[in-house]
Design a protein around this motif. Structure first.
Motif, short mmCIF file in Angstrom:
data_model
loop_
_atom_site.label_atom_id
_atom_site.label_comp_id
_atom_site.label_asym_id
_atom_site.label_seq_id
_atom_site.Cartn_x
_atom_site.Cartn_y
_atom_site.Cartn_z
N SER A 86 0.83 -1.23 -0.03
CA SER A 86 -0.07 -0.03 0.02
C SER A 86 0.92 1.43 -0.05
CB SER A 86 -1.04 -0.02 1.26
OG SER A 86 -2.09 0.87 1.20
N HIS A 87 0.79 2.24 0.75
CA HIS A 87 1.19 3.53 0.71
C HIS A 87 1.76 4.05 1.97
CE1 HIS A 87 -2.09 5.97 1.39
NE2 HIS A 87 -2.71 4.96 0.90
N LEU A 88 2.78 4.79 2.25
CA LEU A 88 3.05 5.53 3.33
C LEU A 88 3.00 7.00 3.57
CD1 LEU A 88 6.49 3.75 4.46
CD2 LEU A 88 4.24 3.01 5.28
N PHE A 97 -3.89 5.18 9.91
CA PHE A 97 -4.27 3.59 9.23
C PHE A 97 -4.06 3.51 7.62
CE2 PHE A 97 -5.83 3.44 13.44
CZ PHE A 97 -5.70 2.45 14.25
N ASP A 98 -4.44 4.63 7.02
CA ASP A 98 -4.87 4.74 5.68
C ASP A 98 -3.42 4.49 5.09
OD1 ASP A 98 -5.24 5.19 2.87
OD2 ASP A 98 -6.00 7.33 3.24
N GLY A 99 -3.39 3.35 4.29
CA GLY A 99 -2.09 3.06 3.72
C GLY A 99 -0.84 2.24 4.55
N ALA A 100 -0.75 3.01 5.85
CA ALA A 100 0.25 2.33 6.59
C ALA A 100 -0.04 0.94 6.94
CB ALA A 100 0.47 3.02 7.99
N ASP A 131 3.48 8.36 -3.50
CA ASP A 131 2.53 9.56 -3.53
C ASP A 131 0.93 8.93 -4.06
OD1 ASP A 131 1.33 12.08 -3.46
OD2 ASP A 131 1.99 12.70 -5.35
N GLU A 132 0.47 8.06 -3.07
CA GLU A 132 -0.93 7.31 -3.56
C GLU A 132 -1.72 8.75 -3.48
OE1 GLU A 132 -4.72 5.68 -2.74
OE2 GLU A 132 -3.73 7.04 -1.50
N GLU A 133 -1.60 9.59 -2.51
CA GLU A 133 -2.88 10.54 -2.03
C GLU A 133 -2.95 11.61 -2.98
OE1 GLU A 133 -5.00 9.93 -0.24
OE2 GLU A 133 -4.52 8.32 1.50
N GLY A 134 -1.91 11.93 -3.90
CA GLY A 134 -1.79 12.72 -4.72
C GLY A 134 -1.20 14.09 -4.28
N LEU A 194 -4.17 -4.74 1.68
CA LEU A 194 -4.97 -4.58 2.95
C LEU A 194 -5.07 -3.02 3.29
CD1 LEU A 194 -6.62 -5.54 5.58
CD2 LEU A 194 -4.15 -5.83 6.69
N HIS A 195 -6.41 -2.73 3.54
CA HIS A 195 -6.52 -1.18 3.55
C HIS A 195 -7.80 -1.07 4.64
CE1 HIS A 195 -6.98 2.97 2.54
NE2 HIS A 195 -5.80 2.98 1.85
N VAL A 196 -7.93 0.09 5.30
CA VAL A 196 -9.07 0.40 6.11
C VAL A 196 -10.25 0.56 5.07
CG1 VAL A 196 -8.03 0.80 7.97
CG2 VAL A 196 -8.13 2.59 6.84
N GLY A 362 -10.31 5.69 -4.26
CA GLY A 362 -9.16 5.29 -5.18
C GLY A 362 -8.15 4.68 -4.24
N HIS A 363 -7.42 3.55 -5.00
CA HIS A 363 -6.35 2.79 -4.31
C HIS A 363 -5.44 2.60 -5.28
CE1 HIS A 363 -8.49 2.88 -0.49
NE2 HIS A 363 -9.63 2.28 -0.98
N ASP A 364 -4.17 2.17 -4.75
CA ASP A 364 -3.00 1.65 -5.61
C ASP A 364 -3.62 0.37 -6.60
OD1 ASP A 364 -0.92 3.58 -4.95
OD2 ASP A 364 -0.71 2.64 -3.22
ZN LIG Z 1 -4.94 4.81 1.29
#
Ligand SMILES: [Zn+2]
Length: 419
Positions: A86-88, A97-100, A131-134, A194-196, A362-364
């Motif tokens: 996922s993304h940091l 939690f989002d990404g981490a 840069d998942e979150e843009g 895995l994501h929230v 949206g997600h990776d």
């Molecule tokens: Zn995310």
């Protein structure tokens, strides 16, 4: 007798320690984190990833787009790789939690496999996408890896181009190298994330696990109404060409039409910018930032036609000129059926109540789904809160999600215990 692969579980305490360590990087006083892509906190989190891989004795590779890939070679040399991650980065003042969670769980799965001596037919890789979150270019890392990133988005990032250039430099990336990150055909066996959930459906249904069926497509626009600036005191109401009225009419009429014709879809106006923007001047221009989301292209096309129609009417009604800037356009994706079944049966086997649901965010995984079978697991978000310091998922839910990820990865990779 030793345990079988299907009895393997992640180490909840070890994963929690990792998660807490990471949550301290860019922590805010209210319990959230502030880790926009390439900020100092994000760079520190990236270092944390590298250190974590080193501690595990696993080789980390950084590709041209800055994606971290900690690879554990398990299969034969020419075996394909199953990516977990996922993304940091975070949105400004986001949650922990989002990404981490997805990244920490991916690393924990590699550690679990390593410590138990499991033989697999595939290599495993924990990935942290850039840069998942843009902050600059949304889904930059995953779209670069999947060869889907248009050059014009890198040339015209959100925020200033200079700022983007400096940000890339801080992370040791250059603009051209981003396009070298594309994965060679056939090297990726699949991607699991895995994501929230970031919504309330799992809580409402009482489910432990969500198996994601697909990810919505997003279209965003700027509708620019142009009228005439006039004196607010001396211009009679019927002589005005008030751009503000066109904007407000569009917002309300489009909302009404969308609710009526497109149930389940979402439509948002996030900003309206008036110029000159003074109390006593009739607005000359009004610029409406608008986006909508749906899970199939036909509906997105119909929504686009509807919103153009409403914008045209609003311009006519108030004597305005209209121009439209088309901005983001992401395609809705269906996540792989076989992955969905594998995730659901791993959850069943773990005794976890699971439901199928689409993702409105949206997600990776949506970028990865274009080049390999991709699957996503959601775990419940308390009160559906996300992109906020209120974002929270119970630790047991995080562990459940990580065990579903582990068991799915093991079954897809043909795990055998080494005796
Ligand atoms: Zn995310």
């Amino acid at each position: 007798m030793g345990i079988t692969a299907s009895e393997l579980r992640i180490d909840s305490r070890r994963m929690k320690k990792d998660f807490e360590e990471l949550s301290r990087i860019g922590a805010t006083d209210d319990g959230g984190i502030h880790r926009p892509a390439f900020s100092q906190a994000h760079l520190k989190a990236r270092d944390w990833f590298v250190q974590r891989a080193v501690r595990m004795g696993i080789e980390n590779h950084v590709d041209g787009a800055g994606n971290h890939q900690a690879v554990m070679s398990c299969g034969k040399n020419d075996a394909a790789t199953l990516l977990l991650g996922s993304h940091l980065d975070s949105v400004p003042f986001g949650g922990r939690f989002d990404g981490a969670l997805g990244v920490v769980a991916a690393l924990e799965i590699l550690e679990t496999v390593k410590e138990h001596g499991v033989s697999l037919d595939l290599h495993l890789c924990a990935v942290d996408f850039t840069d998942e979150e843009g902050a600059f270019v949304g889904l930059m890392g995953s779209r670069a890896l999947s060869g889907q990133l248009p050059r014009q988005e890198v040339d015209l990032p959100s925020g200033s181009s200079d700022e983007f250039h400096r940000a890339l430099e801080r992370a040791g990336i250059n603009r051209d190298s981003i396009f070298s990150a594309g994965a060679a055909t056939g090297t990726i066996a699949g991607y699991l994330e895995l994501h929230v959930e970031q919504g309330t459906r799992l809580k409402e249904t009482g489910a432990d696990i969500g198996v994601v069926t697909g990810i919505v497509g997003i279209r965003s626009f700027r509708f620019n109404f142009n009228g005439r600036a006039d004196h607010a005191g001396t211009t009679p109401m019927d002589r005005r060409r008030d751009a503000g009225l066109g904007a407000c009419s569009l917002v309300l009429k489009a909302r009404e039409r969308f609710i009526q014709n497109f149930p389940g879809c979402v439509f948002t106006v996030g900003n309206i910018d008036f110029t000159p923007g003074a109390f006593n001047v009739v607005p000359q221009t009004a610029s409406v930032s608008l986006e909508f989301r749906a899970d199939d292209i036909q509906t997105l096309d119909a929504m686009e036609t509807a919103v153009y129609g409403e914008a045209g009417k609003a311009a006519d009604d108030f004597g305005l000129d209209l121009t439209i800037d088309k901005l983001e356009r992401t395609v809705p994706v269906h996540l792989d059926d076989h992955m969905q079944k594998a995730l659901s049966s791993a959850a069943e086997q773990l005794g976890l109540f699971n439901v199928y649901l689409p993702s409105g965010a949206g997600h990776d995984a949506q970028a990865m789904a274009l080049i390999c079978p991709a699957g996503m697991i959601f775990v419940p978000s308390e009160n559906g809160a996300s992109h906020s310091c209120r974002e929270y998922t119970r630790w047991q839910d995080c562990v459940n999600g990580a065990n579903v990820l582990l068991q799915t990865a093991l079954s897809l990779a043909g795990a055998q215990m080494i005796t």
